[in-house]
Design a protein around this motif. Structure first.
Motif, PDB file in Angstrom:
ATOM      1  N   HIS A  80     100.932  18.771  41.654  1.00  0.00           N
ATOM      2  CA  HIS A  80     101.595  19.472  42.757  1.00  0.00           C
ATOM      3  C   HIS A  80     102.788  18.743  43.359  1.00  0.00           C
ATOM      4  CE1 HIS A  80      98.581  22.619  42.889  1.00  0.00           C
ATOM      5  NE2 HIS A  80      97.672  21.688  42.723  1.00  0.00           N
ATOM      6  N   ARG A  81     103.042  17.514  42.964  1.00  0.00           N
ATOM      7  CA  ARG A  81     104.108  16.750  43.626  1.00  0.00           C
ATOM      8  C   ARG A  81     105.494  17.350  43.429  1.00  0.00           C
ATOM      9  NH1 ARG A  81     103.588  11.681  39.662  1.00  0.00           N
ATOM     10  NH2 ARG A  81     104.751  12.587  37.941  1.00  0.00           N
ATOM     11  N   GLY A  82     105.827  17.790  42.235  1.00  0.00           N
ATOM     12  CA  GLY A  82     107.158  18.332  41.956  1.00  0.00           C
ATOM     13  C   GLY A  82     107.469  19.588  42.766  1.00  0.00           C
ATOM     14  N   PRO A  83     106.643  20.630  42.647  1.00  0.00           N
ATOM     15  CA  PRO A  83     106.916  21.842  43.424  1.00  0.00           C
ATOM     16  C   PRO A  83     106.890  21.595  44.939  1.00  0.00           C
ATOM     17  CG  PRO A  83     105.344  22.307  41.679  1.00  0.00           C
ATOM     18  CD  PRO A  83     105.546  20.821  41.698  1.00  0.00           C
ATOM     19  N   LEU A  84     105.969  20.753  45.397  1.00  0.00           N
ATOM     20  CA  LEU A  84     105.901  20.459  46.829  1.00  0.00           C
ATOM     21  C   LEU A  84     107.176  19.756  47.294  1.00  0.00           C
ATOM     22  CD1 LEU A  84     104.341  20.396  49.513  1.00  0.00           C
ATOM     23  CD2 LEU A  84     103.424  18.180  48.784  1.00  0.00           C
ATOM     24  N   TYR A  85     107.636  18.783  46.537  1.00  0.00           N
ATOM     25  CA  TYR A  85     108.843  18.060  46.940  1.00  0.00           C
ATOM     26  C   TYR A  85     110.067  18.983  46.953  1.00  0.00           C
ATOM     27  CZ  TYR A  85     112.349  14.508  47.571  1.00  0.00           C
ATOM     28  OH  TYR A  85     113.384  13.777  48.085  1.00  0.00           O
ATOM     29  N   ARG A  86     110.166  19.858  45.954  1.00  0.00           N
ATOM     30  CA  ARG A  86     111.287  20.806  45.927  1.00  0.00           C
ATOM     31  C   ARG A  86     111.226  21.738  47.138  1.00  0.00           C
ATOM     32  NH1 ARG A  86     109.997  20.592  40.497  1.00  0.00           N
ATOM     33  NH2 ARG A  86     108.837  22.553  40.590  1.00  0.00           N
ATOM     34  N   PHE A  87     110.036  22.191  47.492  1.00  0.00           N
ATOM     35  CA  PHE A  87     109.879  23.019  48.687  1.00  0.00           C
ATOM     36  C   PHE A  87     110.385  22.272  49.915  1.00  0.00           C
ATOM     37  CE2 PHE A  87     107.049  23.691  52.391  1.00  0.00           C
ATOM     38  CZ  PHE A  87     107.459  24.961  52.751  1.00  0.00           C
ATOM     39  N   LEU A  88     109.997  21.012  50.056  1.00  0.00           N
ATOM     40  CA  LEU A  88     110.388  20.231  51.229  1.00  0.00           C
ATOM     41  C   LEU A  88     111.886  19.928  51.241  1.00  0.00           C
ATOM     42  CD1 LEU A  88     107.310  17.855  51.392  1.00  0.00           C
ATOM     43  CD2 LEU A  88     107.828  19.787  52.901  1.00  0.00           C
ATOM     44  N   ARG A  89     112.477  19.721  50.073  1.00  0.00           N
ATOM     45  CA  ARG A  89     113.923  19.488  50.013  1.00  0.00           C
ATOM     46  C   ARG A  89     114.696  20.685  50.538  1.00  0.00           C
ATOM     47  NH1 ARG A  89     116.405  18.196  44.827  1.00  0.00           N
ATOM     48  NH2 ARG A  89     118.248  18.156  46.112  1.00  0.00           N
ATOM     49  N   HIS A  90     114.149  21.879  50.324  1.00  0.00           N
ATOM     50  CA  HIS A  90     114.811  23.081  50.814  1.00  0.00           C
ATOM     51  C   HIS A  90     114.502  23.347  52.284  1.00  0.00           C
ATOM     52  CE1 HIS A  90     116.479  24.187  47.006  1.00  0.00           C
ATOM     53  NE2 HIS A  90     115.296  24.240  46.433  1.00  0.00           N
ATOM     54  N   GLN A  91     113.560  22.640  52.836  1.00  0.00           N
ATOM     55  CA  GLN A  91     113.178  22.839  54.226  1.00  0.00           C
ATOM     56  C   GLN A  91     113.739  21.766  55.155  1.00  0.00           C
ATOM     57  OE1 GLN A  91     111.540  25.383  55.570  1.00  0.00           O
ATOM     58  NE2 GLN A  91     111.348  26.392  53.618  1.00  0.00           N
ATOM     59  N   ALA A 137     129.007  20.854  43.186  1.00  0.00           N
ATOM     60  CA  ALA A 137     128.698  20.396  44.541  1.00  0.00           C
ATOM     61  C   ALA A 137     129.036  21.469  45.565  1.00  0.00           C
ATOM     62  CB  ALA A 137     129.450  19.105  44.845  1.00  0.00           C
ATOM     63  N   GLN A 138     130.148  22.177  45.373  1.00  0.00           N
ATOM     64  CA  GLN A 138     130.528  23.246  46.292  1.00  0.00           C
ATOM     65  C   GLN A 138     129.527  24.394  46.252  1.00  0.00           C
ATOM     66  OE1 GLN A 138     134.493  24.144  45.015  1.00  0.00           O
ATOM     67  NE2 GLN A 138     135.439  22.684  46.429  1.00  0.00           N
ATOM     68  N   MET A 139     129.100  24.739  45.044  1.00  0.00           N
ATOM     69  CA  MET A 139     128.104  25.811  44.921  1.00  0.00           C
ATOM     70  C   MET A 139     126.783  25.395  45.551  1.00  0.00           C
ATOM     71  SD  MET A 139     128.884  27.325  41.114  1.00  0.00           S
ATOM     72  CE  MET A 139     127.482  28.429  41.186  1.00  0.00           C
ATOM     73  N   GLN A 140     126.391  24.177  45.304  1.00  0.00           N
ATOM     74  CA  GLN A 140     125.141  23.689  45.881  1.00  0.00           C
ATOM     75  C   GLN A 140     125.246  23.651  47.405  1.00  0.00           C
ATOM     76  OE1 GLN A 140     123.942  19.923  44.258  1.00  0.00           O
ATOM     77  NE2 GLN A 140     121.796  20.357  44.619  1.00  0.00           N
ATOM     78  N   ASP A 141     126.384  23.222  47.903  1.00  0.00           N
ATOM     79  CA  ASP A 141     126.596  23.183  49.350  1.00  0.00           C
ATOM     80  C   ASP A 141     126.566  24.591  49.944  1.00  0.00           C
ATOM     81  OD1 ASP A 141     127.253  21.727  51.812  1.00  0.00           O
ATOM     82  OD2 ASP A 141     129.175  22.791  51.657  1.00  0.00           O
ATOM     83  N   SER A 142     127.206  25.526  49.267  1.00  0.00           N
ATOM     84  CA  SER A 142     127.197  26.916  49.738  1.00  0.00           C
ATOM     85  C   SER A 142     125.778  27.467  49.775  1.00  0.00           C
ATOM     86  CB  SER A 142     128.062  27.804  48.845  1.00  0.00           C
ATOM     87  OG  SER A 142     129.404  27.424  48.942  1.00  0.00           O
ATOM     88  N   PHE A 143     125.012  27.176  48.729  1.00  0.00           N
ATOM     89  CA  PHE A 143     123.620  27.625  48.687  1.00  0.00           C
ATOM     90  C   PHE A 143     122.819  26.997  49.826  1.00  0.00           C
ATOM     91  CE2 PHE A 143     119.206  26.970  47.377  1.00  0.00           C
ATOM     92  CZ  PHE A 143     118.808  28.290  47.222  1.00  0.00           C
TER      93      PHE A 143
END
Length: 168
Positions: free
Chosen positions: A29-40, A123-129
């Motif tokens: 569960h570490r990968g999906p959990l960390y990705r969730f937290l990065r977006h939060q 980087a611009q696309m990622q920043d926009s997202f």
């Protein structure tokens, strides 16, 4: 459902002292959990702190774990509350600090080199997202990220954040 049963069994075994069961849960569960937290959480180092807090709470509650829902739902419920706690702390710190960019303008330096075009566009696309994602209210962002990153269904997401499934 088999993965859920395995997770529940692993968590129960961990509650009884089987450390290898925790290692399996963590690896799963570490990968999906960390990705969730990065977006939060902003910035990414805050996501790492919240990630550690989530697993600390899992460890602290291992002996009191009850399988009322899937382990994954329980894990993301804990993560959701840790994110809320983090947001509250961040808001308090911001209110206390009240620094402005103008106060630090003289100490900021320009980048020493330009990045290649492809990296700049990415980087611009990622920043926009990220801006669009962080422009959503916390509840909507949480639902979106839980759905996209954790693989939870709408019913499980409703349990995680404590709202009716119709609201999700």
């Amino acid at each position: 459902m088999e993965g859920q049963a395995d997770d529940i069994t692993l968590m129960r075994r961990y509650g009884e002292g089987d450390v290898s069961a925790f290692e399996t849960l963590y690896a799963r569960h570490r990968g999906p959990l960390y990705r969730f937290l990065r977006h939060q959480c902003r910035p990414d180092d805050a996501a790492a702190d919240v990630f550690q807090e989530v697993w600390s709470r899992v460890i602290a509650h291992r002996q009191r774990y009850e399988a009322r829902a899937s382990f994954r739902t329980w894990l993301y419920h804990i993560a959701h509350h840790c994110v809320i706690d983090h947001q509250r702390q961040r808001t308090r710190k911001r209110m206390d600090r009240m620094d402005t960019l103008d106060d630090h303008g003289a100490t900021l330096t320009a980048a020493s080199h330009e990045q290649p075009d492809a990296q700049a566009v990415h980087a611009q696309m990622q920043d926009s997202f990220q801006r669009a994602l962080f422009g959503l209210p916390l509840e909507q962002r949480t639902v979106f990220v839980l759905f996209e990153e954790s693989g939870l269904g709408l019913k499980d997401i409703a349990e995680v954040i404590g709202v009716p499934a119709e609201t999700v």
